[in-house]
Scaffold this active site. Sequence first.
Site, PDB file in Angstrom:
ATOM      1  N   ARG A 100       1.014  -1.270   0.159  1.00  0.00           N
ATOM      2  CA  ARG A 100       0.097   0.058   0.172  1.00  0.00           C
ATOM      3  C   ARG A 100       0.810   1.234   0.096  1.00  0.00           C
ATOM      4  O   ARG A 100       1.375   1.749   0.979  1.00  0.00           O
ATOM      5  CB  ARG A 100      -0.857   0.100   1.281  1.00  0.00           C
ATOM      6  CG  ARG A 100      -1.881   1.223   0.985  1.00  0.00           C
ATOM      7  CD  ARG A 100      -2.772   1.154   0.143  1.00  0.00           C
ATOM      8  NE  ARG A 100      -3.605   0.135   0.148  1.00  0.00           N
ATOM      9  CZ  ARG A 100      -4.467   0.291  -0.816  1.00  0.00           C
ATOM     10  NH1 ARG A 100      -4.611   0.812  -1.649  1.00  0.00           N
ATOM     11  NH2 ARG A 100      -5.433  -0.961  -0.719  1.00  0.00           N
ATOM     12  N   ARG A 104       1.156  -6.729 -10.344  1.00  0.00           N
ATOM     13  CA  ARG A 104       1.617  -5.997  -9.030  1.00  0.00           C
ATOM     14  C   ARG A 104       1.751  -6.920  -7.736  1.00  0.00           C
ATOM     15  O   ARG A 104       2.215  -6.683  -6.982  1.00  0.00           O
ATOM     16  CB  ARG A 104       0.673  -4.784  -8.565  1.00  0.00           C
ATOM     17  CG  ARG A 104      -0.898  -5.356  -8.260  1.00  0.00           C
ATOM     18  CD  ARG A 104      -1.601  -3.899  -7.804  1.00  0.00           C
ATOM     19  NE  ARG A 104      -2.938  -4.350  -7.540  1.00  0.00           N
ATOM     20  CZ  ARG A 104      -3.725  -3.520  -6.620  1.00  0.00           C
ATOM     21  NH1 ARG A 104      -3.415  -2.503  -6.354  1.00  0.00           N
ATOM     22  NH2 ARG A 104      -4.968  -3.877  -6.617  1.00  0.00           N
ATOM     23  N   HIS A 106       0.570   3.507 -10.336  1.00  0.00           N
ATOM     24  CA  HIS A 106      -0.413   4.122  -9.493  1.00  0.00           C
ATOM     25  C   HIS A 106       0.416   4.789  -8.221  1.00  0.00           C
ATOM     26  O   HIS A 106       0.464   4.399  -7.083  1.00  0.00           O
ATOM     27  CB  HIS A 106      -1.304   2.998  -8.949  1.00  0.00           C
ATOM     28  CG  HIS A 106      -2.247   3.206  -8.276  1.00  0.00           C
ATOM     29  ND1 HIS A 106      -2.302   3.759  -6.879  1.00  0.00           N
ATOM     30  CD2 HIS A 106      -3.687   2.924  -8.332  1.00  0.00           C
ATOM     31  CE1 HIS A 106      -3.449   3.904  -6.668  1.00  0.00           C
ATOM     32  NE2 HIS A 106      -4.341   3.365  -7.437  1.00  0.00           N
ATOM     33  N   ASP A 121     -11.663  10.621  -6.853  1.00  0.00           N
ATOM     34  CA  ASP A 121     -11.104   9.539  -7.784  1.00  0.00           C
ATOM     35  C   ASP A 121     -11.545   9.614  -9.143  1.00  0.00           C
ATOM     36  O   ASP A 121     -12.714   9.551  -9.779  1.00  0.00           O
ATOM     37  CB  ASP A 121     -12.111   8.314  -7.133  1.00  0.00           C
ATOM     38  CG  ASP A 121     -11.516   6.976  -7.742  1.00  0.00           C
ATOM     39  OD1 ASP A 121     -11.846   5.973  -7.046  1.00  0.00           O
ATOM     40  OD2 ASP A 121     -10.664   6.973  -8.598  1.00  0.00           O
ATOM     41  N   GLU A 127      -1.436   9.402 -10.933  1.00  0.00           N
ATOM     42  CA  GLU A 127      -0.955   8.269 -11.736  1.00  0.00           C
ATOM     43  C   GLU A 127      -0.932   8.515 -13.163  1.00  0.00           C
ATOM     44  O   GLU A 127      -2.005   8.851 -13.717  1.00  0.00           O
ATOM     45  CB  GLU A 127      -2.223   7.020 -11.247  1.00  0.00           C
ATOM     46  CG  GLU A 127      -2.652   6.857 -10.024  1.00  0.00           C
ATOM     47  CD  GLU A 127      -3.597   6.148  -9.814  1.00  0.00           C
ATOM     48  OE1 GLU A 127      -4.237   5.147 -10.398  1.00  0.00           O
ATOM     49  OE2 GLU A 127      -4.383   6.538  -8.453  1.00  0.00           O
TER      50      GLU A 127
END
Length: 282
Positions: free
Chosen positions: A59, A85, A155, A199, A258
């Site tokens: 994270r 990932r 990201h 977002d 990102e």
Amino acid sequence: MHKRTTLENGFEIIEIANAVAKAKIAPQGAHLYDYARRGETPLLWLSPTARFENGKAIRGGVPVCWPWFGKDRKHPERPQHGFARTAMWHLERIDEPDEGTTIVTLTLDHTQIEQPWFPYAFKATLTISVGRNLSVSLTTENRGDEAFEITEALHTYFTVGDIGNISIEGLENVTYADNLEGFKHKVSDAPITVAGEVDRVYLDTEATVVIRDDALERVVTVGKSDSRSTVVWNPWIDKAAAMADFADDGYQTMVCIETANALDNTVTIAPGASHTLTQTVS
Ligand code: TA6
């Protein structure tokens, strides 16, 4: 200098240090999760409750979302943000062309991973250049005989001094799909400030983004190439609290900018061709 370490649970990390900067990378996910210029506040944000476990994305830092970004609406059972990932990438080489630059190259190809979602012959290469500036490039090669389509994102989680005291410039008057309203298209003529969950997938933009961080008294410039989308994300209070590996107050000191090709900005790669997405931070 670089050092490979295996944690008690078997999770591998690579530590990089040179005359101007230091960094940490996990071969799992080719995941750069720490970068700072010597003597400066780290550029990349890492949740204090991030987990370093095989099969779990860390994270923070720069998760590699590939070969798709986000949820696959046609295949909701697929892992969000692709399989790269959490895959084990191969550490190809570490070069130190000068005392202030370390270049780390990691690869993932179709022979290294069993997965049912992306039935193509591919090779992905992640190149991380650690120096006074940070550059991350993701190259996708089509090694098969049929074209394939990807979406992707670096990201990147950036550290900020105080989320309520930043502005994000460069995306004014750029249409974005708002994930908080079913990807409804919107546009604003003002720099972005964050006072709640954000977002957004900004579309058809090659713009350089600037994070003006008044609390840390620094300006972070995020340049990119061969990227048509830029994602801006902050989970804010409720979403942060809902993620076990995201510290509850973590939203106050991070923002994701990102470098991507997402939603409508898909990339089609012909047989034998390759495509490289690059994010350069200074
Ligand atoms: O990039 C923004 C986003 O797509 C958000 O919708 C949120 O899901 C975030 O990525 C984190 O996703 P993750 O799978 O890493 O928890």
